[in-house]
Design a protein around this motif. Sequence first.
Motif, PDB file in Angstrom:
ATOM      1  N   VAL B 108       0.649  -1.329  -0.009  1.00  0.00           N
ATOM      2  CA  VAL B 108       0.080   0.064   0.020  1.00  0.00           C
ATOM      3  C   VAL B 108       0.944   1.227  -0.098  1.00  0.00           C
ATOM      4  CG1 VAL B 108      -2.060  -1.066   1.253  1.00  0.00           C
ATOM      5  CG2 VAL B 108      -0.244  -0.027   2.494  1.00  0.00           C
ATOM      6  N   CYS B 109       2.119   1.183   0.272  1.00  0.00           N
ATOM      7  CA  CYS B 109       2.986   2.609   0.534  1.00  0.00           C
ATOM      8  C   CYS B 109       3.077   3.007  -1.054  1.00  0.00           C
ATOM      9  CB  CYS B 109       4.324   2.045   0.858  1.00  0.00           C
ATOM     10  SG  CYS B 109       5.457   3.500   0.987  1.00  0.00           S
ATOM     11  N   PRO B 110       2.487   4.418  -1.126  1.00  0.00           N
ATOM     12  CA  PRO B 110       2.442   5.046  -2.404  1.00  0.00           C
ATOM     13  C   PRO B 110       3.830   5.862  -2.774  1.00  0.00           C
ATOM     14  CG  PRO B 110       1.574   6.472  -0.483  1.00  0.00           C
ATOM     15  CD  PRO B 110       1.989   5.210   0.236  1.00  0.00           C
ATOM     16  N   THR B 111       4.988   5.952  -1.714  1.00  0.00           N
ATOM     17  CA  THR B 111       6.052   6.454  -2.050  1.00  0.00           C
ATOM     18  C   THR B 111       7.399   5.538  -2.300  1.00  0.00           C
ATOM     19  OG1 THR B 111       6.484   6.650   0.090  1.00  0.00           O
ATOM     20  CG2 THR B 111       5.374   8.407  -0.731  1.00  0.00           C
ATOM     21  N   GLY B 112       6.916   4.322  -1.841  1.00  0.00           N
ATOM     22  CA  GLY B 112       8.148   3.178  -2.077  1.00  0.00           C
ATOM     23  C   GLY B 112       8.991   3.383  -0.746  1.00  0.00           C
ATOM     24  N   ALA B 113       8.591   4.164   0.336  1.00  0.00           N
ATOM     25  CA  ALA B 113       9.459   4.433   1.347  1.00  0.00           C
ATOM     26  C   ALA B 113       9.413   2.950   2.122  1.00  0.00           C
ATOM     27  CB  ALA B 113       8.771   5.264   2.267  1.00  0.00           C
ATOM     28  N   THR B 114       8.478   2.230   2.100  1.00  0.00           N
ATOM     29  CA  THR B 114       8.506   0.862   2.974  1.00  0.00           C
ATOM     30  C   THR B 114       8.813  -0.282   1.723  1.00  0.00           C
ATOM     31  OG1 THR B 114       6.916   1.514   4.674  1.00  0.00           O
ATOM     32  CG2 THR B 114       6.885  -1.008   3.803  1.00  0.00           C
ATOM     33  N   PHE B 115       9.806  -0.892   2.184  1.00  0.00           N
ATOM     34  CA  PHE B 115      10.267  -1.717   1.220  1.00  0.00           C
ATOM     35  C   PHE B 115      10.778  -3.244   1.858  1.00  0.00           C
ATOM     36  CE2 PHE B 115      13.525   0.908   1.385  1.00  0.00           C
ATOM     37  CZ  PHE B 115      14.674   0.207   1.249  1.00  0.00           C
ATOM     38  N   ARG B 129      12.168   8.993   2.483  1.00  0.00           N
ATOM     39  CA  ARG B 129      10.997   9.000   1.482  1.00  0.00           C
ATOM     40  C   ARG B 129       9.476   9.143   2.168  1.00  0.00           C
ATOM     41  NH1 ARG B 129      12.331   8.753  -3.381  1.00  0.00           N
ATOM     42  NH2 ARG B 129      10.179   8.715  -3.738  1.00  0.00           N
ATOM     43  N   CYS B 130       9.347   8.599   3.469  1.00  0.00           N
ATOM     44  CA  CYS B 130       8.177   8.471   3.760  1.00  0.00           C
ATOM     45  C   CYS B 130       7.502   9.737   4.244  1.00  0.00           C
ATOM     46  CB  CYS B 130       8.304   7.647   5.144  1.00  0.00           C
ATOM     47  SG  CYS B 130       6.740   7.731   6.131  1.00  0.00           S
ATOM     48  N   ILE B 131       6.234   9.973   3.738  1.00  0.00           N
ATOM     49  CA  ILE B 131       5.393  11.238   4.164  1.00  0.00           C
ATOM     50  C   ILE B 131       4.424  10.945   5.180  1.00  0.00           C
ATOM     51  CG2 ILE B 131       5.622  11.870   1.398  1.00  0.00           C
ATOM     52  CD1 ILE B 131       2.539  11.092   1.397  1.00  0.00           C
ATOM     53  N   GLY B 132       4.517   9.820   5.998  1.00  0.00           N
ATOM     54  CA  GLY B 132       3.930   9.689   7.081  1.00  0.00           C
ATOM     55  C   GLY B 132       2.343   9.833   6.807  1.00  0.00           C
ATOM     56  N   CYS B 133       1.800   9.095   5.620  1.00  0.00           N
ATOM     57  CA  CYS B 133       0.340   9.025   5.259  1.00  0.00           C
ATOM     58  C   CYS B 133      -0.351   7.812   6.032  1.00  0.00           C
ATOM     59  CB  CYS B 133       0.147   8.615   3.703  1.00  0.00           C
ATOM     60  SG  CYS B 133       0.552   7.149   3.303  1.00  0.00           S
ATOM     61  N   LYS B 134       0.276   7.178   6.780  1.00  0.00           N
ATOM     62  CA  LYS B 134      -0.363   6.238   7.776  1.00  0.00           C
ATOM     63  C   LYS B 134      -1.320   4.953   6.912  1.00  0.00           C
ATOM     64  CE  LYS B 134      -1.150  10.034  10.544  1.00  0.00           C
ATOM     65  NZ  LYS B 134      -2.100  10.787  11.384  1.00  0.00           N
ATOM     66  N   TYR B 135      -0.982   4.856   5.749  1.00  0.00           N
ATOM     67  CA  TYR B 135      -1.571   3.684   4.995  1.00  0.00           C
ATOM     68  C   TYR B 135      -1.068   2.570   5.393  1.00  0.00           C
ATOM     69  CZ  TYR B 135      -4.455   2.412   0.889  1.00  0.00           C
ATOM     70  OH  TYR B 135      -5.459   2.037   0.124  1.00  0.00           O
ATOM     71  N   CYS B 136       0.304   2.214   5.593  1.00  0.00           N
ATOM     72  CA  CYS B 136       0.926   1.101   6.193  1.00  0.00           C
ATOM     73  C   CYS B 136       0.408   0.907   7.412  1.00  0.00           C
ATOM     74  CB  CYS B 136       2.497   1.353   5.824  1.00  0.00           C
ATOM     75  SG  CYS B 136       2.975   2.617   6.689  1.00  0.00           S
ATOM     76  N   VAL B 137       0.376   1.911   8.373  1.00  0.00           N
ATOM     77  CA  VAL B 137       0.019   1.628   9.899  1.00  0.00           C
ATOM     78  C   VAL B 137      -1.363   0.885   9.695  1.00  0.00           C
ATOM     79  CG1 VAL B 137      -0.807   2.762  12.129  1.00  0.00           C
ATOM     80  CG2 VAL B 137       1.308   3.857  10.344  1.00  0.00           C
TER      81      VAL B 137
HETATM   82  S1  SF4 Z   1       3.476   6.130   6.262  1.00  0.00           S
HETATM   83 FE1  SF4 Z   1       3.624   4.267   5.470  1.00  0.00          FE
HETATM   84  S2  SF4 Z   1       2.655   3.952   3.615  1.00  0.00           S
HETATM   85 FE2  SF4 Z   1       2.769   6.298   3.972  1.00  0.00          FE
HETATM   86  S3  SF4 Z   1       4.675   6.689   2.708  1.00  0.00           S
HETATM   87 FE3  SF4 Z   1       5.333   6.296   4.981  1.00  0.00          FE
HETATM   88  S4  SF4 Z   1       6.050   4.102   4.720  1.00  0.00           S
HETATM   89 FE4  SF4 Z   1       4.791   4.553   2.931  1.00  0.00          FE
END
Ligand code: SF4
Lengths: 337, 246
Positions: B108-115, B129-137
């Motif tokens: 679900v990570c939209p930025t590729g920050a989680t891999f 990279r992470c924008i803190g959108c919390k989708y992964c949470v």
């Molecule tokens: S909060 Fe999670 S899903 Fe959102 S950009 Fe950061 S690592 Fe990716």
Amino acid sequence: MSMELNWGLPVIAYLFLAGVGAGALTVSASILLRGGGGHFGGSHFDMARYGALIAPLPVMIGSGLLILELGSFHAGHWFKFLNLYTVINLSPMSIGTWLLTAFIGLSLVYAYTFLATDGAPGDRWDALRRSCAWLGVPMGISVAVYTGVLLGAMPSRPFWNSPVLALIFLFSALSTGVAAIMLTRTLFRKFQIRRLEAVSASSSTRRTSDLDVEGQYHQSGYILAASDTLLIGLELTAIFLFLIFAYLTVGDVRYAVSVILFGGSLAGTFWFWVIFLGLVLPALVELYYVTQRLLLHQSFAVPLGIEIVVPTIVLAGGFMLRYVVVVAGQITGPVGI
Amino acid sequence: MDQSKAPPQESRRAFLKGLSASATLAAAVAVRPAAAATRTVQYGMLIDTRRCIGCHACSVACKAEFDVPLGNTRSWVEYVEKGEYPNVSRNFLPRLCNHCSEPNCVDVCPTGATFKRAEDGIVVVDPERCIGCKYCVQACPYDARFINPVTGAADKCDFCLHRVSRGIAPACVETCIGRARIFGDLNDPNSEIAKKIATNPVSVLRPGMGTEPNVYYIAADHSDEQERRRGSYVRVTTHRKEKERR
Ligand code: SF4
Ligand code: SF4
């Protein structure tokens, strides 16, 4: 259940506002392509015009709210959200980012073609307007559907993990989009009637309708109310499917849906605000006026108060739907560890 | 990023090649570069809950290792109490990110920050990279993630990448006084962890989520508070800000 909500008011408001904008664009573009382009006289064009002018605003406000919810924004990295534009992947949020950006661009251009107060079918913006409308229908539907996919993509969130959710959001988006157009045209009622008079005075060729100006105004109100009733019916059907399939299953989804069923912590909010006030009541009121015209061939004339209250409660219901869904999804989870 | 385990034949070859390697953790970590040439590495953890006394030393070590902000937890120990007197029990369930083989957080990570790292299967977050959108949470079925209020980025257990990459065991493993935690390469059949998993009844948490966790448990108590609805008494104390499992 005392869970901290990771996605709070900004996300709830965003899901609602994106739905309204997407619905308004889809409805406006459909009206324009169906008949507002010239054959049905000025009042259809005016409906398309209101939808077009409304559409970009809520989506832009909603997207802005999303940025406020970002952890990076809270930590003082104001512009880090731009990282979203460095990646395209299969995350619904990534697809949504590009989709929303394209939507905002398209809806702004589309709105621009309606900006001139003397805009009319066949004017110099006509070609651009119509191309935007052709793109606008699929674009609006995509944005509305995507908000459901965004939530639905996660097995860890059984309440959201249903393909029906995207359909509910789509119907809700269209019906709140219609409601937004209804409300705007009612609030600018005088302005619209004056415009219709001007249009009918300036050129008699463009008018194919026999109705007088007041009648034209109510004719478009009739079309909006009738389509809204239909959309609410579809939305109720989708909600019924969502509930019944969740209820008839066992495990995670059954447990999750119980928060909005009898005895659940969100049941009151859901059944009163979403189902009764937001859907059933406005549908019944609209049906009352629509059937009078449909079956008894009486002229469609809705009192001003009703014309304001009905779309308002539809919009309130649309907001509460997003509220209930977003909260319910976060206070429930998979059963067992 | 193919995380699938090496086919049996290849594993056997790796096993023969790796005969010289000792079964200790440090050695298992040290042989990684050589072994990586023939098969992929998937680090994992095995937690023997029979050896856990619920002392929270792992949670404290983790806090100290990463200076985790107050109120957030990368690693925590849940207490599971159940039964009616005199038939009662209290079991401990140490928790952390499972470094799943099918991590929904990555999907679900939209930025590729989680891999998921191809070289060792550790699931990491790039805070740049992470924008803190919390989708992964939202997407993690194990509540392993949180937004770090200092960086504004998603944060979670990273198996002590900075230690592991230097051949040192994760902080929680090293500090565990009951020796309840074993860390190593699941794909190396010669590793202590692989042997223990092969010769014991083990389980993972929420297998139905399809995430294929790489943290295994021996004798985990899978009881949950939702079982109260069936009439049996269960109380779970999470020892973290999130007072309930979700
Ligand atoms: S909060 Fe999670 S899903 Fe959102 S950009 Fe950061 S690592 Fe990716
Ligand atoms: S436990 Fe959660 S955060 Fe860790 S890899 Fe699995 S899904 Fe991702």
